[in-house]
Design an enzyme around this catalytic site. Structure first.
Site, mmCIF file in Angstrom:
data_model
loop_
_atom_site.group_PDB
_atom_site.id
_atom_site.type_symbol
_atom_site.label_atom_id
_atom_site.label_comp_id
_atom_site.label_asym_id
_atom_site.label_seq_id
_atom_site.Cartn_x
_atom_site.Cartn_y
_atom_site.Cartn_z
ATOM 1 N N THR A 11 0.814 -1.221 0.000
ATOM 2 C CA THR A 11 0.000 0.000 0.000
ATOM 3 C C THR A 11 0.849 1.273 0.000
ATOM 4 O O THR A 11 0.312 2.376 0.001
ATOM 5 C CB THR A 11 -0.941 0.019 1.234
ATOM 6 O OG1 THR A 11 -0.129 -0.120 2.407
ATOM 7 C CG2 THR A 11 -1.939 -1.116 1.169
ATOM 8 N N ARG A 100 22.171 -3.700 0.577
ATOM 9 C CA ARG A 100 22.814 -3.433 -0.726
ATOM 10 C C ARG A 100 24.315 -3.688 -0.727
ATOM 11 O O ARG A 100 24.857 -4.182 -1.710
ATOM 12 C CB ARG A 100 22.555 -1.985 -1.152
ATOM 13 C CG ARG A 100 21.135 -1.762 -1.640
ATOM 14 C CD ARG A 100 20.924 -0.314 -2.026
ATOM 15 N NE ARG A 100 19.520 -0.078 -2.323
ATOM 16 C CZ ARG A 100 18.872 1.027 -1.973
ATOM 17 N NH1 ARG A 100 19.493 1.999 -1.338
ATOM 18 N NH2 ARG A 100 17.602 1.153 -2.287
ATOM 19 N N CYS A 130 17.728 4.488 -6.305
ATOM 20 C CA CYS A 130 17.245 5.004 -7.594
ATOM 21 C C CYS A 130 18.245 5.930 -8.291
ATOM 22 O O CYS A 130 18.270 5.999 -9.522
ATOM 23 C CB CYS A 130 15.912 5.717 -7.418
ATOM 24 S SG CYS A 130 15.869 6.885 -6.068
ATOM 25 N N GLN A 157 17.867 15.368 -8.602
ATOM 26 C CA GLN A 157 16.920 14.394 -8.066
ATOM 27 C C GLN A 157 15.558 14.992 -7.757
ATOM 28 O O GLN A 157 15.446 16.088 -7.206
ATOM 29 C CB GLN A 157 17.515 13.764 -6.795
ATOM 30 C CG GLN A 157 18.730 12.921 -7.115
ATOM 31 C CD GLN A 157 19.379 12.282 -5.901
ATOM 32 O OE1 GLN A 157 20.605 12.283 -5.809
ATOM 33 N NE2 GLN A 157 18.601 11.730 -4.995
ATOM 34 N N SER A 160 10.090 13.236 -5.218
ATOM 35 C CA SER A 160 9.463 11.975 -4.792
ATOM 36 C C SER A 160 10.462 10.955 -4.264
ATOM 37 O O SER A 160 10.064 10.013 -3.585
ATOM 38 C CB SER A 160 8.633 11.365 -5.932
ATOM 39 O OG SER A 160 9.454 11.102 -7.042
ATOM 40 N N HIS A 260 14.448 11.204 -11.802
ATOM 41 C CA HIS A 260 15.804 11.661 -11.500
ATOM 42 C C HIS A 260 16.572 11.835 -12.822
ATOM 43 O O HIS A 260 16.398 11.046 -13.764
ATOM 44 C CB HIS A 260 16.554 10.625 -10.661
ATOM 45 C CG HIS A 260 16.131 10.559 -9.219
ATOM 46 N ND1 HIS A 260 15.211 11.400 -8.655
ATOM 47 C CD2 HIS A 260 16.550 9.739 -8.206
ATOM 48 C CE1 HIS A 260 15.068 11.104 -7.365
ATOM 49 N NE2 HIS A 260 15.865 10.092 -7.073
HETATM 50 C C1 2RA Z 1 16.203 9.991 -3.048
HETATM 51 N N1 2RA Z 1 17.512 8.179 -3.901
HETATM 52 O O1 2RA Z 1 16.062 10.419 -4.191
HETATM 53 C C2 2RA Z 1 16.659 8.592 -2.839
HETATM 54 C C3 2RA Z 1 15.468 7.707 -2.660
HETATM 55 N N2 2RA Z 1 15.835 6.377 -2.412
HETATM 56 O O2 2RA Z 1 15.993 10.657 -2.048
#
Ligand code: 2RA
Length: 353
Positions: A11, A100, A130, A157, A160, A260
């Protein structure tokens, strides 16, 4: 009967995108899809591929009979529950940062290092951050041909990446500044936000994001680096299998909701021309090349958000650095950057079960 797929965090923001991806697939290999979330969300009904499913609460029994469990939850939840799922016999595909850099956990981008999927002594496979992921398809393809040696990146970036509160904050700031002549005097954006009841002290960002760029993403680590910048370095080395890769990153938050972007400066062992790079990008199914400088064609977040591929453009041979390319990539941080890559790992696993 196909394998049983569980989605933990069904969710949440990434879980919701995951369901969208599953619904959009032409066919799926799953005999059963099980939706799991916190007890607070248990009982919620969600339609997946035309079938109304009831979300069940996270518990050890929730993993009974599960073959593959995808985790889209905070680090501490994954750290506790992915090993439980693995102990129950599932392969956990984890989108958090918990595993990771664990040497016993492969960090996988299927089009770059799918061969690592089989070696998973802990029964866990990790999905990269990401920011790193957004450039991996492009770098992996170039590395195969020209051997990557050095990498300098600046990220742009989207809000979100910081979750729903970060998206809400950006919209609120934009609404508070709309129609006002601000951004012309030092501090006027900050003051206008404060007067509108939006002091920066209440923001997930350390400075105004609307009408601004913020050279900060993640948390403070040693010697002034941020966690995001170190992830770019460490994860790129692990995914590409180049432990000594020289990497320097500056991560910047920009007033974009989702997608991004990265400006990449990559140096290779051998000379690489723009034409060769174009050919390689065009041959990679997960990359869309948008690169026609004369026609001002290049990728931007606003033009590619919601898409699955990595978009690449502005490919140039560096004028003063041998064997070096500069290029710009955009990738939807909630899709390839999170849910899609996790799901692609699960699909790859299903094909091998
Ligand atoms: C950010 N890469 O953009 C991170 C999210 N995992 O904040």
């Amino acid at each position: 009967q196909g394998p049983v797929l569980a989605l933990v965090g069904a969710t949440g923001a990434v879980g919701t995108v995951m369901i969208d991806i599953i619904n959009g697939r032409e066919s799926v290999p799953w005999g059963e899809i099980r939706l799991i979330a916190s007890p607070r969300s248990a009982g919620k009904k969600i339609t997946v591929r035309g079938e109304e499913l009831t979300v069940i609460a996270l518990s050890p029994e929730a993993f009974d009979g599960v073959d593959i469990a995808m985790f889209d939850v905070p680090d501490e939840v994954s750290a506790e529950w992915a090993p439980i799922a693995a102990a129950k016999g599932a392969v956990a595909v984890d989108n958090s940062g918990a595993f990771r850099m664990d040497p016993e956990v492969p960090l996988v981008v299927p089009e770059v290092n799918a061969d690592q999927i089989g070696a998973r002594p802990k029964g866990i496979i990790a999905n990269p951050n990401c920011t790193t992921l957004s450039m991996m398809a492009a770098l992996g393809a170039l590395h195969r041909e020209f051997e990557l040696r050095e990498l300098v990146v600046a990220s742009y970036q989207a809000a979100s990446g910081g979750g729903q509160a970060a998206i809400d904050r950006l919209y609120a700031e934009i609404a508070a500044l709309a129609g006002k002549e601000v951004g012309v005097r030092a501090g006027d954006v900050r003051e206008t936000l404060e007067a509108a009841g939006l002091p920066v002290s209440d923001s997930p960002f350390p400075a105004p994001l609307a009408l601004n760029v913020v050279p900060w993403a993640g948390s403070l680590k040693d010697e002034g680096w941020t966690s995001e910048e170190l992830k770019v370095r460490n994860e790129s080395r692990k995914i590409l299998g180049i432990p000594e890769l020289k990497v320097s990153a500056t991560c910047v938050r920009v007033p974009v909701v989702t997608t991004h972007s990265l400006a990449v400066h990559a140096t290779f062992a051998r000379e690489v021309t723009v034409e060769q790079a174009h050919k390689i990008f065009a041959a990679q199914p997960s990359i869309v090349l948008v690169d026609d400088p004369a026609a001002k064609q290049f990728p931007t977040p606003a033009d590619v958000v919601g898409g699955d591929p990595t978009y690449v453009g502005r490919v140039r041979q560096a004028l003063d650095f041998p064997n070096t390319l500069d290029f710009f990539v955009c990738g939807d941080n909630l899709r390839k950057g999170a849910a899609l890559n996790t799901y692609e790992i699960a699909e790859e696993l299903a094909a091998r079960l």
